[in-house]
Write an enzyme that holds these catalytic residues in place. Sequence first.
Site, PDB file in Angstrom:
ATOM      1  N   LYS A  46     -22.461   7.204  66.409  1.00 41.52           N
ATOM      2  CA  LYS A  46     -22.879   6.002  67.142  1.00 41.52           C
ATOM      3  C   LYS A  46     -24.342   6.114  67.542  1.00 41.52           C
ATOM      4  O   LYS A  46     -25.133   5.214  67.296  1.00 41.52           O
ATOM      5  CB  LYS A  46     -21.999   5.813  68.384  1.00 41.52           C
ATOM      6  CG  LYS A  46     -22.267   4.494  69.097  1.00 41.52           C
ATOM      7  CD  LYS A  46     -21.087   4.021  69.933  1.00 41.52           C
ATOM      8  CE  LYS A  46     -20.673   5.032  70.981  1.00 41.52           C
ATOM      9  NZ  LYS A  46     -19.499   4.591  71.741  1.00 41.52           N
ATOM     10  N   GLU A  75     -24.463  18.015  65.426  1.00 44.51           N
ATOM     11  CA  GLU A  75     -23.651  18.505  64.317  1.00 44.51           C
ATOM     12  C   GLU A  75     -23.761  17.585  63.108  1.00 44.51           C
ATOM     13  O   GLU A  75     -23.869  18.039  61.962  1.00 44.51           O
ATOM     14  CB  GLU A  75     -22.171  18.592  64.733  1.00 44.51           C
ATOM     15  CG  GLU A  75     -21.834  19.719  65.686  1.00 44.51           C
ATOM     16  CD  GLU A  75     -22.026  19.372  67.157  1.00 44.51           C
ATOM     17  OE1 GLU A  75     -22.681  18.332  67.453  1.00 44.51           O
ATOM     18  OE2 GLU A  75     -21.538  20.124  68.011  1.00 44.51           O
ATOM     19  N   GLY A 109     -15.966   6.941  71.508  1.00 43.02           N
ATOM     20  CA  GLY A 109     -15.631   7.674  70.297  1.00 43.02           C
ATOM     21  C   GLY A 109     -14.146   7.914  70.131  1.00 43.02           C
ATOM     22  O   GLY A 109     -13.573   7.682  69.064  1.00 43.02           O
ATOM     23  N   ARG A 110     -13.485   8.376  71.181  1.00 43.92           N
ATOM     24  CA  ARG A 110     -12.068   8.753  71.055  1.00 43.92           C
ATOM     25  C   ARG A 110     -11.150   7.554  70.934  1.00 43.92           C
ATOM     26  O   ARG A 110      -9.964   7.710  70.670  1.00 43.92           O
ATOM     27  CB  ARG A 110     -11.662   9.634  72.229  1.00 43.92           C
ATOM     28  CG  ARG A 110     -11.908   9.029  73.595  1.00 43.92           C
ATOM     29  CD  ARG A 110     -11.838  10.115  74.664  1.00 43.92           C
ATOM     30  NE  ARG A 110     -12.137   9.664  76.017  1.00 43.92           N
ATOM     31  CZ  ARG A 110     -13.350   9.641  76.563  1.00 43.92           C
ATOM     32  NH1 ARG A 110     -14.408   9.985  75.851  1.00 43.92           N
ATOM     33  NH2 ARG A 110     -13.528   9.263  77.808  1.00 43.92           N
ATOM     34  N   GLU A 131     -10.158  14.336  77.019  1.00 42.91           N
ATOM     35  CA  GLU A 131     -11.522  13.870  77.283  1.00 42.91           C
ATOM     36  C   GLU A 131     -11.490  12.637  78.183  1.00 42.91           C
ATOM     37  O   GLU A 131     -12.398  12.414  78.971  1.00 42.91           O
ATOM     38  CB  GLU A 131     -12.251  13.568  75.963  1.00 42.91           C
ATOM     39  CG  GLU A 131     -13.747  13.362  76.122  1.00 42.91           C
ATOM     40  CD  GLU A 131     -14.520  13.496  74.811  1.00 42.91           C
ATOM     41  OE1 GLU A 131     -15.119  14.553  74.587  1.00 42.91           O
ATOM     42  OE2 GLU A 131     -14.522  12.544  73.998  1.00 42.91           O
ATOM     43  N   HIS A 182       9.940  27.417  64.692  1.00 41.15           N
ATOM     44  CA  HIS A 182       9.809  28.784  64.190  1.00 41.15           C
ATOM     45  C   HIS A 182       8.531  29.433  64.708  1.00 41.15           C
ATOM     46  O   HIS A 182       8.112  30.461  64.174  1.00 41.15           O
ATOM     47  CB  HIS A 182       9.816  28.779  62.666  1.00 41.15           C
ATOM     48  CG  HIS A 182      11.131  28.333  62.100  1.00 41.15           C
ATOM     49  ND1 HIS A 182      12.070  29.216  61.627  1.00 41.15           N
ATOM     50  CD2 HIS A 182      11.687  27.093  61.985  1.00 41.15           C
ATOM     51  CE1 HIS A 182      13.137  28.547  61.202  1.00 41.15           C
ATOM     52  NE2 HIS A 182      12.923  27.256  61.417  1.00 41.15           N
ATOM     53  N   LYS A 195     -24.142  21.504  76.490  1.00 41.97           N
ATOM     54  CA  LYS A 195     -25.228  21.070  75.599  1.00 41.97           C
ATOM     55  C   LYS A 195     -26.586  21.532  76.116  1.00 41.97           C
ATOM     56  O   LYS A 195     -27.425  22.021  75.360  1.00 41.97           O
ATOM     57  CB  LYS A 195     -25.258  19.533  75.540  1.00 41.97           C
ATOM     58  CG  LYS A 195     -24.492  18.909  74.411  1.00 41.97           C
ATOM     59  CD  LYS A 195     -24.875  17.429  74.311  1.00 41.97           C
ATOM     60  CE  LYS A 195     -23.709  16.604  73.821  1.00 41.97           C
ATOM     61  NZ  LYS A 195     -23.952  15.161  73.881  1.00 41.97           N
TER      62      LYS A 195
END
Lengths: 538, 538
Positions: A214, A220, A271-272, A358, A389, A504
């Site tokens: 955005k 990254e 974002g999420r 978040e 398991h 950050k």
Amino acid sequence: MTGADDYLVDFTSYKSYSALRSLAAEPFNLKTPGVMSPERIAACRAVGGGFELLFFGQRVARPELAALQELADEARLVEQFAALRRGAVFNRIAGFASEERQVLHCSCRDIFRDRPAEPHATAQAKAELDKLQQFLADLDQGRLTTPQGEPFTGMIQIGIGGSDLGPRALYLALQAYAHPDRRVEFISNVDPDDAARVLKEMDLSRTLVNVVSKSGTTLETLANEELVRRAYRQAGLDPNAYFVAVTGQGSPMDNPANYLRSFYMFDYIGGRYSATSMVGLVMLGFALGYEPVQEILQGAHAADEAAMEPDIMKNPALLLALLGIWNRNFLRHESLAVLPYSQALVRFAAHLQQLDMESNGKSIDRRGQALNWDSGPIVWGEPGTNGQHAFYQLLHQGTGQAPAEFIGFRHSQYGQDLEIQETTAQEKLLANLLAQSLALAVGQDDPNPNRRFPGNRPSSILLADRLTPERMGALLALYEAKVVFQGFVWNINSFDQEGVQLGKRLANRLLEQFAARRRGENPPEDPVGQALLKNAGL
Amino acid sequence: MTGADDYLVDFTSYKSYSALRSLAAEPFNLKTPGVMSPERIAACRAVGGGFELLFFGQRVARPELAALQELADEARLVEQFAALRRGAVFNRIAGFASEERQVLHCSCRDIFRDRPAEPHATAQAKAELDKLQQFLADLDQGRLTTPQGEPFTGMIQIGIGGSDLGPRALYLALQAYAHPDRRVEFISNVDPDDAARVLKEMDLSRTLVNVVSKSGTTLETLANEELVRRAYRQAGLDPNAYFVAVTGQGSPMDNPANYLRSFYMFDYIGGRYSATSMVGLVMLGFALGYEPVQEILQGAHAADEAAMEPDIMKNPALLLALLGIWNRNFLRHESLAVLPYSQALVRFAAHLQQLDMESNGKSIDRRGQALNWDSGPIVWGEPGTNGQHAFYQLLHQGTGQAPAEFIGFRHSQYGQDLEIQETTAQEKLLANLLAQSLALAVGQDDPNPNRRFPGNRPSSILLADRLTPERMGALLALYEAKVVFQGFVWNINSFDQEGVQLGKRLANRLLEQFAARRRGENPPEDPVGQALLKNAGL
């Protein structure tokens, strides 16, 4: 119009809060003989929007449900959700500098009726969808090809957080419906090995790259875009003939000269919450086609509508939220296990980790005051029966506990199955799903202490017919609504993420040390930072 | 010889337990000005077996470390580990029916010296390794091919739990070293869509199938083996020319007529500890080759040896275990986040979930008495930096907390990197890793309450040079030792899993309903089971 500030109420001030506190003093006991009856199982069933929520495994009976309904009403949860959909500025902290944004992820699927809740955002979503439809038609009809005139067979999505987890979870969930000649890979981590592995596996000359950010400044994503562009150049390919962008208008990435096509995302969708915007749909459209994309949106929109129902017995998203509140704030459980009995949902819990933690991992309320109650749980989980398991030992017999949300589907996606020992694999899957919720609830006594199960461990089962694109869209939106409802109860801002900033900032301080070394300069004065690097052998 | 029953001591009876209780009354404060100094960072560093453990982010100082060392000594953790390696029967509950087995996963990598700790088990491991070496040589040298004379290019591993999670985590971690022309896929879930998706993607005529089940009766594995055998037959292929088995001697699967090759696993190695037995190595040998398999074993063996060091400052596995005890039992944290800053470790946390939660999610001690202290935490996690864009919000600012174990490597696997804004992606990755541990510890004050970070959230960083096959073997074994040490402290049997039985039994009850319907018979009387099926719409 009613604004977000009309709802700033302390959780503990509700009458229902006190009622629930009293009830939790001696929580409803699922092990009492006769409690787990056919009648209870039939009564503990909420239905709405194509889902059934079986909650016989929760420590609730009539009084608890009445108090939870009262909480929903007192906190005006559905009314707040309606205000959110109409565009009230819910992403804010009253009295302090904050993002001051609308929260309009529902708008990007509110495209199926003449009068959407927030017409402007829906019009913007429609315009992007039209661009996507055109893009996909151009790919399908051979108007958009590789420079060599070949069809594109791969796509690499570069993005992180919301530009990765939700889209990736949906892609994996819907692989059964994917175009057989198209494959998608994802690069998210700044770890250079992430890109290296994917680049090794893809035929770049036939592969589109979809860069999603955005702000157009995500560390990254920029690093990975550059790594991948270099790989294209090294392969003798012009990146601009392969790269597509999804970004905010006016961001540094909003430069059509660098991309084959550009799509927009808007700052009123976090974002999420963005999987049903272009953040997810460009890649999903490539993999699945345009029609399944519309089905995803139809499912999500129907779930948004179903979440408007005030009766908790007809609104699984709302009831799931309230049962979560009961477990978190009154029975004091710190974490939540999400356990889909569907291998296709292998990364759905990873998406929910972001969506939930978040959004609701917060310690101040919507007026900036410290919370006097717990907010969001730690969310984790893996598909069943695999988890059985692995970590179910602790769920059943550990000293710690985690309430569980099981998810299941009556029918498989591929419909390929066979009978072994008189039952199909799908029947085995469903039998295990139901049995686990029952086992956690009722436990077991035994003369051998190692075979004792304490029981009274809460769980519920969310069921639907089949995991189609439409149902996946609905499941995504149902959980978004659940998280939003819980944030309303806790009176927190579920739409910002200030908690990511400190790390950050400190990382940038360390990067200055690396950069100064590279320039051959004296590094900035930072004894702690230098000690960290030195003791890490860096 | 010292037996397992020589160590049945209550955790709360240790002197160090009381000392730690006192210290926890006012836990060491990482936010005190001057505490987070270069001196502290240098002092909080344990080194051993090729790993460094940086634990400046843990709430410990000299007194806490002294008490933890005393706990290690009082509980004779290293001595117990040595007894375990020599073959003492640690998988038992004294006085009650239990598995009564040795615990000899270390033996299958104790192959590099003349006098292994337990010669019999190591001899058995060597015999299987010799068979594996032969198998791989036959594949490489064209003696073993498809019926059409082509080399095999794929392998499907069918297994669940320990026959899936550890092997899969290792395969994904070491893809950088994999044979470029060989690919592995996994089928684990009884969900028939799991097999359907994999079958769609593989060229069966070139694909081996490795079926892994110790008992040869695992429901999921049998169902998937049958589904996959049917797919081979439908493709006109003879399954027996493609299928390989890893199973216990004498199991129903121990029938060489049905398999191209058969390898053995032994009941003294539990599923979650079996990745370095044939359970993991047949598939890893196919993918990587025989030499990397030996490197994995060398790394694991070196880590087993390193775990024998009594000084906690020279034994990262031991110290990690003790810091976990401090956080779980004294600071009362319920969960543990494992956060590898390495995309290759994408499924390592899923393996650890089984290893840790199935081992230590127990409520009775080794004499069958109910625990008066907490045992294993809930373990979860995802790679960083991805997690930073997902759930770290809660880690930093949530009302709940989770101690974190970061894992990092100074160098990337592929060595493909580039500078952006004066630093490489690998430097960005490492800067973020170090910064997160620091940020969690020291927090931040701010006039804006939304920008406040409480700090004092515990974490440590496990560091090594590069994630090679050898290092991966060592990391796997380090965590195995950690889990075993914690089980010793808690005085629990970390090697059984009775907690999975109740769910199985109840699932079988429901399956009888399905089976009776299919036979057209009256179903067995089971009002609760029938109510479950009816309300689930089944």
